[in-house]
Scaffold this motif. Structure first.
Motif, short mmCIF file in Angstrom:
data_model
loop_
_atom_site.label_atom_id
_atom_site.label_comp_id
_atom_site.label_asym_id
_atom_site.label_seq_id
_atom_site.Cartn_x
_atom_site.Cartn_y
_atom_site.Cartn_z
N CYS A 111 7.95 -18.97 7.05
CA CYS A 111 8.49 -20.11 6.34
C CYS A 111 9.94 -20.52 6.54
O CYS A 111 10.77 -19.70 6.86
CB CYS A 111 8.39 -19.85 4.87
SG CYS A 111 7.15 -18.72 4.43
N SER A 112 10.19 -21.84 6.18
CA SER A 112 11.52 -22.29 5.82
C SER A 112 11.43 -22.67 4.35
O SER A 112 10.68 -23.56 3.99
CB SER A 112 11.87 -23.48 6.67
OG SER A 112 12.78 -24.24 6.03
N LEU A 113 12.19 -22.00 3.50
CA LEU A 113 11.99 -22.13 2.06
C LEU A 113 13.07 -22.93 1.41
O LEU A 113 14.24 -22.78 1.74
CB LEU A 113 12.17 -20.75 1.44
CG LEU A 113 10.98 -19.92 1.06
CD1 LEU A 113 11.46 -18.81 0.18
CD2 LEU A 113 9.99 -20.75 0.29
N LYS A 114 12.70 -23.70 0.41
CA LYS A 114 13.71 -24.22 -0.49
C LYS A 114 13.43 -23.61 -1.85
O LYS A 114 12.35 -23.77 -2.39
CB LYS A 114 13.64 -25.73 -0.56
CG LYS A 114 14.63 -26.27 -1.54
CD LYS A 114 14.80 -27.74 -1.34
CE LYS A 114 15.78 -28.30 -2.33
NZ LYS A 114 15.32 -28.28 -3.70
N LEU A 115 14.40 -22.86 -2.37
CA LEU A 115 14.20 -22.21 -3.66
C LEU A 115 14.90 -23.02 -4.73
O LEU A 115 16.00 -23.51 -4.53
CB LEU A 115 14.78 -20.79 -3.62
CG LEU A 115 14.20 -19.90 -2.54
CD1 LEU A 115 15.10 -18.72 -2.30
CD2 LEU A 115 12.82 -19.45 -2.89
N ASP A 116 14.23 -23.14 -5.85
CA ASP A 116 14.79 -23.93 -6.93
C ASP A 116 15.59 -22.99 -7.84
O ASP A 116 15.04 -22.06 -8.40
CB ASP A 116 13.63 -24.56 -7.68
CG ASP A 116 14.12 -25.35 -8.86
OD1 ASP A 116 15.35 -25.46 -9.00
OD2 ASP A 116 13.29 -25.85 -9.64
N THR A 117 16.88 -23.21 -7.93
CA THR A 117 17.72 -22.31 -8.73
C THR A 117 18.24 -23.05 -9.95
O THR A 117 19.41 -23.03 -10.26
CB THR A 117 18.91 -21.83 -7.89
OG1 THR A 117 19.49 -22.97 -7.25
CG2 THR A 117 18.48 -20.87 -6.82
N SER A 118 17.32 -23.75 -10.64
CA SER A 118 17.80 -24.66 -11.69
C SER A 118 18.43 -23.95 -12.88
O SER A 118 19.24 -24.52 -13.57
CB SER A 118 16.67 -25.56 -12.16
OG SER A 118 15.55 -24.76 -12.42
N LEU A 119 18.06 -22.67 -13.10
CA LEU A 119 18.69 -21.98 -14.24
C LEU A 119 20.20 -21.91 -14.02
O LEU A 119 20.99 -22.11 -14.94
CB LEU A 119 18.12 -20.56 -14.38
CG LEU A 119 18.68 -19.76 -15.56
CD1 LEU A 119 18.23 -20.35 -16.89
CD2 LEU A 119 18.26 -18.31 -15.51
N LEU A 120 20.60 -21.65 -12.76
CA LEU A 120 22.03 -21.57 -12.47
C LEU A 120 22.71 -22.90 -12.73
O LEU A 120 23.79 -22.96 -13.30
CB LEU A 120 22.26 -21.17 -11.01
CG LEU A 120 22.11 -19.71 -10.66
CD1 LEU A 120 22.35 -19.52 -9.18
CD2 LEU A 120 23.10 -18.87 -11.44
N SER A 121 22.06 -23.99 -12.28
CA SER A 121 22.76 -25.27 -12.41
C SER A 121 22.74 -25.79 -13.83
O SER A 121 23.68 -26.40 -14.30
CB SER A 121 22.18 -26.30 -11.45
OG SER A 121 20.79 -26.42 -11.67
N SER A 122 21.63 -25.52 -14.58
CA SER A 122 21.60 -26.09 -15.93
C SER A 122 22.53 -25.34 -16.87
O SER A 122 22.97 -25.86 -17.87
CB SER A 122 20.17 -26.13 -16.47
OG SER A 122 19.53 -24.92 -16.21
#
Length: 773
Positions: free
Chosen positions: A242-253
């Motif tokens: 794969c080439s992954l995009k991980l969602d790190t929304s906890l960090l940004s919110s």
């Protein structure tokens, strides 16, 4: 433009003795960091590539460097080592490790980014951050070095350790390693996320500047013989390769909370490092005492061959004022009056240095630790803000208690030094007078007075130090027990040889007999049997423990958003790898676009693939995938009739938001193949007509199986290129902010450095102005 001056001004060229494996330009200054095969990390200046410093490999760091990254402010360089599995943070001013930590696997890629998000909460935090500086006394600078000659710390101030704190604005060092290992360290020091479940070994990664997403490229190899597959992830369920995009929304919110928490942790880590260095200085001062005692007194004791012990002989001298002939000749010939005076002075100054360090450094460091931990506890109790980040109040409470115990231990050491010094001084003064008498020198009357108290001190000293302790014979300073202070500074788990005498201490007895008090959280536990080192190590472990949890909690919140399989790596002997670089670019002007760049070889012609992804799916603009080929622009040795695709790309990097820097080689078989350094403006690649010929990615297939359908554009570079004469160029490192690039040859030992600012048409200059503003 063929006859014109070549663009990009060459400013330096060097043949290097060792093969260079990694190059990274400083984000702020004209400095480039290199790591070579010998395990050295070197810093070179742009101007004629002169060396600023080099850090040779050593057993504390390691010798196989596998990744380099600069802190965004350019003041600290991080590098990862495979053999020791350590990450070292090094000061840019001099080759000195300021901080280091261990990781579980070898690191293959590092990316150090800075958060650019603004919010009123953050801004007010950035401005208020130094309130701790107003409340806490400034930490005294660490002694530069403990110099044997002066025996007192040199005045030169050294605040290196404070450089670790850096800017308040949040920055994060992202580490990717083998076997799906990804960790994020806030400020390069405190682990805020441990991400698991990403398959394969990391070849590139990038955290967006708003912390919303993390992109990773991994290489997955099922077994050693199969071809590895390259995958792109953008951080859902994990696919095979794969080439992954991980969602790190906890960090940004929770950005303000994460920043504030990480900042506290950074203060704490820095203080622990400060205490550790202060202790090292104390141990050096102690070694100094041992050496002096060893060199002067051991010889003295060994030469003695009568049956009576040294202690008895001294005691007789003390009580009757008469020394045996043997003791007399030993004192006068071996020790001498001058030697005694010197010994006394050096021991006294070493003792007072240790004392100074406890009072000024250990105590102020521990008080600051208590302050930051207490603030952290307050944050942990604010559940709605910090609970979801994994802050745990009870763990922090344990840490506060551990620091308290350390402070108690340091105070105990102060008292021990105090009483040792009293005895020492009395003994030396008494012996000095006795020796003056033996040499029949005139003794000044004020030296002659000995009170009963002085005599007790001397007797104490004799029983304490010349007590021949056979169990100590295999240690340094062996013929006398100089362990009263030294035992506290030994970095071993042994209990203290002579713990402090607590008999008759009323507070102690009171505590023993009141069961309720023992359990009270207000009383710090006290470890009478343990050394200072032991209590310090315990404190570090407990603090470490309480800082672990957020990394797991935040790491578990990360989930996969996009996963694309790129291609299989070829197993052929062809030395040109299919994948070169995966620079990612977050384009801040349109923060939701980013590019990924990679090359694949097809029939010996390589195209550059640029994926333009919109992270914001609500926008109707498509994701653009485009392949770029390089047509003939040298028009020299090649006829126009021949195939116009005649260059393959060896290396490519984002120079800035608008440009890619590439190293090309001619693909047509012929002598003296030219290598070319060129700038490819993205504006010439993406045009509006791309909207019509949209490439629909079939996610069931790998990219290389459908690459024929990707719109391909042949680019003829106009004048932003230059032939690299007499150089088999292979790799390039660039920095668009400083407008520089460094080209490395395929034998990894020949570098050329260029200033890149190409005064082209007005458009480029406008972009440059935007860049600088």
């Amino acid at each position: 433009a063929v006859g014109a001056m070549p663009p990009f001004r060459q400013v330096g060229e060097k043949q290097l003795p060792q093969e260079v494996l990694f190059m990274a330009w400083s984000p702020k200054r004209d400095l480039i960091a290199l790591a070579n095969r010998a395990g050295e990390v070197l810093l070179h200046r742009l101007a004629n590539f002169q060396r600023v410093w080099s850090l040779p490999p050593n057993e504390n760091t390691g010798k196989e460097v596998t990744a380099l990254a600069w802190r965004p402010d350019g003041k600290i360089l991080a590098f990862g080592l495979t053999d020791t599995k350590r990450i070292i943070l090094c000061d840019v001013e001099k080759p000195e490790s300021l901080h280091s930590f261990s990781v579980d696997t070898s690191i293959t890629y590092m990316h150090w980014m800075e958060v650019t998000e603004e919010s009123s909460v953050l801004t007010s935090f950035y401005n208020a951050e130094d309130e701790s500086n107003l409340l806490l006394p400034k930490l005294p600078a660490l002694p530069k070095n403990y110099s044997t000659t002066a025996k007192i710390f040199s005045e030169e101030k050294s605040d290196e350790i404070m450089k670790l704190l850096g800017d308040v604005r949040l920055n994060a060092l992202v580490l990717g390693g083998s076997s799906g290992f990804i960790e994020i360290y806030a400020y390069g020091m405190f682990k805020i996320a441990l991400i698991t479940g990403v398959p394969g070994s990391c070849r590139g990664l990038c955290l967006s500047s708003d912390l919303k997403s993390l992109s990773v490229i991994t290489e997955i190899q099922d077994s050693p013989d199969t071809e590895a597959e390259m995958t792109y992830f953008q951080a859902s369920k994990i696919s095979l390769q794969c080439s992954l995009k991980l969602d790190t929304s906890l960090l940004s919110s929770y950005l303000p909370e994460v920043t504030r928490m990480a900042r506290k942790f950074t203060h704490i880590s820095t203080l622990l490092q400060y205490i550790k260095l202060s202790l090292t200085c104390m141990c050096e001062a102690w070694e100094e005492i041992l050496m002096q005692m060893d060199s002067r007194l051991t010889k003295f004791v060994q030469e003695k061959n009568t049956t009576t012990s040294v202690q008895d002989e001294f005691m007789q001298l003390l009580l009757w004022g008469k020394a045996s002939l043997e003791l007399q000749s030993l004192l006068m010939n071996q020790l001498t009056v001058k030697g005694l005076k010197k010994l006394g002075q050096s021991i006294e100054s070493s003792y007072s240095s240790i004392q100074k360090l406890v009072i000024s450094h250990l105590q102020s460091g521990s008080e600051a630790l208590l302050y930051h931990l207490s603030e952290l506890k307050g944050m942990a109790l604010w559940k709605q803000k910090y609970e979801s980040l994994g802050l745990d109040a009870s763990g922090i409470e344990d840490a506060i208690t551990a620091v308290g115990s350390f402070i108690l231990k340091a105070n105990e050491l102060l008292q021990v030094i105090d009483s040792s010094m009293k005895n020492f001084k009395a003994f030396f003064r008494w012996l000095y007078v006795a020796m003056l008498r033996m040499s029949e020198d005139h003794v000044l009357p004020e030296l002659n007075k000995m009170t009963q108290k002085d005599i007790t001190f001397v007797a104490d000293f004799l029983t304490e130090h010349f007590n021949e302790a056979p169990e100590l014979y295999n240690r340094k300073g062996k013929y006398f027990n100089v362990e009263r202070v030294g035992q506290y500074l030994k970095d071993e788990d042994d209990d203290l040889v002579s713990p402090p005498n607590t008999e008759g201490n009323q507070w102690f007895n009171f505590l023993k007999n009141t069961t309720h008090l023992k359990e009270s959280p207000l009383l710090f536990p006290y470890y009478p049997e343990k050394s200072l080192h032991f209590v310090k190590r315990q404190m570090e472990e407990i603090i470490d423990q309480c800082l672990q949890k957020p990394a797991d909690v935040i790491g578990k919140s990360v989930h996969q958003a996009v996963c694309m399989t790129l291609y299989k790596t070829s197993q052929s002997e062809d030395s040109t790898p299919q994948l070169f670089k995966l620079p990612f670019l977050w384009n801040d002007k349109t923060s939701n676009i980013h590019y990924v760049l990679f090359t694949m070889l097809e029939s010996s012609i390589s195209k550059i693939y640029i994926l333009r992804r919109h992270t914001d799916t609500s926008r109707s603009v498509s994701n653009g995938h485009i392949a770029v080929e390089f047509g003939s622009f040298l028009n020299s040795s090649i006829n126009d009739s021949s195939d116009s695709r005649c260059y393959s790309c060896l290396d490519a990097h984002f120079y800035d938001d608008e440009t890619i820097t590439v190293v090309l080689k001619e693909t047509v078989e012929q002598e003296g193949k030219e290598r070319i350094l060129a700038q490819l403006p993205l504006s010439s690649v993406y045009t509006d007509e791309d909207q019509e010929r949209e490439f629909i990615w079939d996610s069931a297939k790998r990219l290389d199986e459908q690459s024929g359908e990707i719109p391909t554009r042949t680019v003829l570079l106009e004048n932003q290129w230059r032939v690299l004469e007499n150089m088999k160029a292979q790799y390039v490192a660039v920095n668009g902010i400083r407008k520089v690039s460094c080209v490395l040859s395929s034998n990894l030992r020949h570098v050329r450095v260029f200033e890149m600012d190409v005064e082209d048409d007005g458009e480029a200059e406008e972009e440059e102005e935007e860049e600088t503003t």
